[in-house]
Design a protein around this motif. Structure first.
Motif, short mmCIF file in Angstrom:
data_model
loop_
_atom_site.label_atom_id
_atom_site.label_comp_id
_atom_site.label_asym_id
_atom_site.label_seq_id
_atom_site.Cartn_x
_atom_site.Cartn_y
_atom_site.Cartn_z
N UNK A 51 2.78 1.70 3.21
CA UNK A 51 3.92 0.80 3.36
C UNK A 51 5.10 1.25 2.48
N UNK A 52 4.79 1.91 1.37
CA UNK A 52 5.84 2.41 0.47
C UNK A 52 6.47 3.71 0.98
N UNK A 53 5.78 4.42 1.87
CA UNK A 53 6.21 5.75 2.32
C UNK A 53 7.63 5.77 2.90
N UNK A 54 8.03 4.86 3.79
CA UNK A 54 9.40 4.91 4.33
C UNK A 54 10.47 4.77 3.23
N UNK A 55 10.19 3.95 2.25
CA UNK A 55 11.15 3.76 1.16
C UNK A 55 11.24 5.02 0.30
N UNK A 56 10.13 5.66 0.04
CA UNK A 56 10.11 6.88 -0.76
C UNK A 56 10.87 7.99 -0.04
N UNK A 57 10.68 8.09 1.30
CA UNK A 57 11.39 9.11 2.07
C UNK A 57 12.90 8.86 2.02
N UNK A 58 13.30 7.61 2.18
CA UNK A 58 14.72 7.26 2.14
C UNK A 58 15.31 7.61 0.76
N UNK A 77 0.85 -1.19 0.00
CA UNK A 77 0.00 0.00 0.00
C UNK A 77 0.89 1.24 0.00
N UNK A 78 0.27 2.43 -0.23
CA UNK A 78 1.03 3.68 -0.25
C UNK A 78 1.67 3.94 1.11
#
Length: 192
Positions: A15-22, A12-13
């Motif tokens: 769950x993807x958020x930490x990776x996008x921030x990194x 989900x979006x």
């Protein structure tokens, strides 16, 4: 890798958020580092294709420039034939492109009898004589093998070879314990 791609699609979006921030954080770090980057002299040399230095790995050696004063090479009988008939073929087949014209000329050359080729053979012989004459005046060699013949060894060359052997010790100095003077080819010369 395909499984990872499928897993990523199923996230989900949130769950993807930490990776996008990194990823955004690392992009920012990269942008700061590249802003301060100054290419080294070695990096600048990679773009220089005209250098006469040793060829770099993966690059072709630069072609030696031809001397503009050197005589033109001799033409073959086939080239004289092409020179004479190219305009005829172009006139007969105006829509043909250059490779097709060359094919037609090649086919025509193959069908010529030896008697018909003698004219072009004579032109080629004359041109070869011209080339050899001009090349002799120019000071070049008319042979295709341009490697100079190795002169017979001289006695003075033995001294040079000994000096070269001394250089092989990489500045370490000292003697390897052998008498280089006696082990050379001097014994072979006595037999002759």
């Amino acid at each position: 890798m395909k499984k990872l791609g499928d897993m990523w699609k199923n996230l989900s979006d949130e769950e993807k958020q930490p990776f996008a921030e990194k990823a955004d954080e690392e992009k920012g770090d990269y942008a700061e580092k590249i802003k301060d980057y100054k290419p080294t002299a070695h990096d600048d040399d990679d773009d220089d294709d005209d250098s006469d230095d040793e060829p770099k790995k993966g690059k072709r050696k630069t072609k030696k420039k031809k001397d503009p004063n050197a005589p033109k090479k001799a033409m073959s009988a086939y080239l004289f034939f092409n020179q004479a008939y190219r305009s005829v073929v172009k006139k007969d087949f105006p829509d043909l492109k250059s490779p097709d014209i060359m094919k037609k000329l090649g086919e025509k050359w193959k069908t010529l009898s030896n008697d018909e080729k003698t004219e072009y053979d004579q032109l080629a012989r004359n041109d070869k004589d011209r080339y050899n004459r001009e090349n002799a005046d120019y000071g070049g060699s008319s042979s295709k093998n341009k490697k100079p013949k190795k002169p017979p060894p001289k006695e003075d060359d033995d001294d040079e070879e000994e000096e070269d052997d001394d250089d092989d010790d990489n500045g370490q100095g000292g003697d390897d314990g052998g008498d280089d003077d006696e082990d050379d080819d001097d014994d072979d010369d006595d037999d002759d």
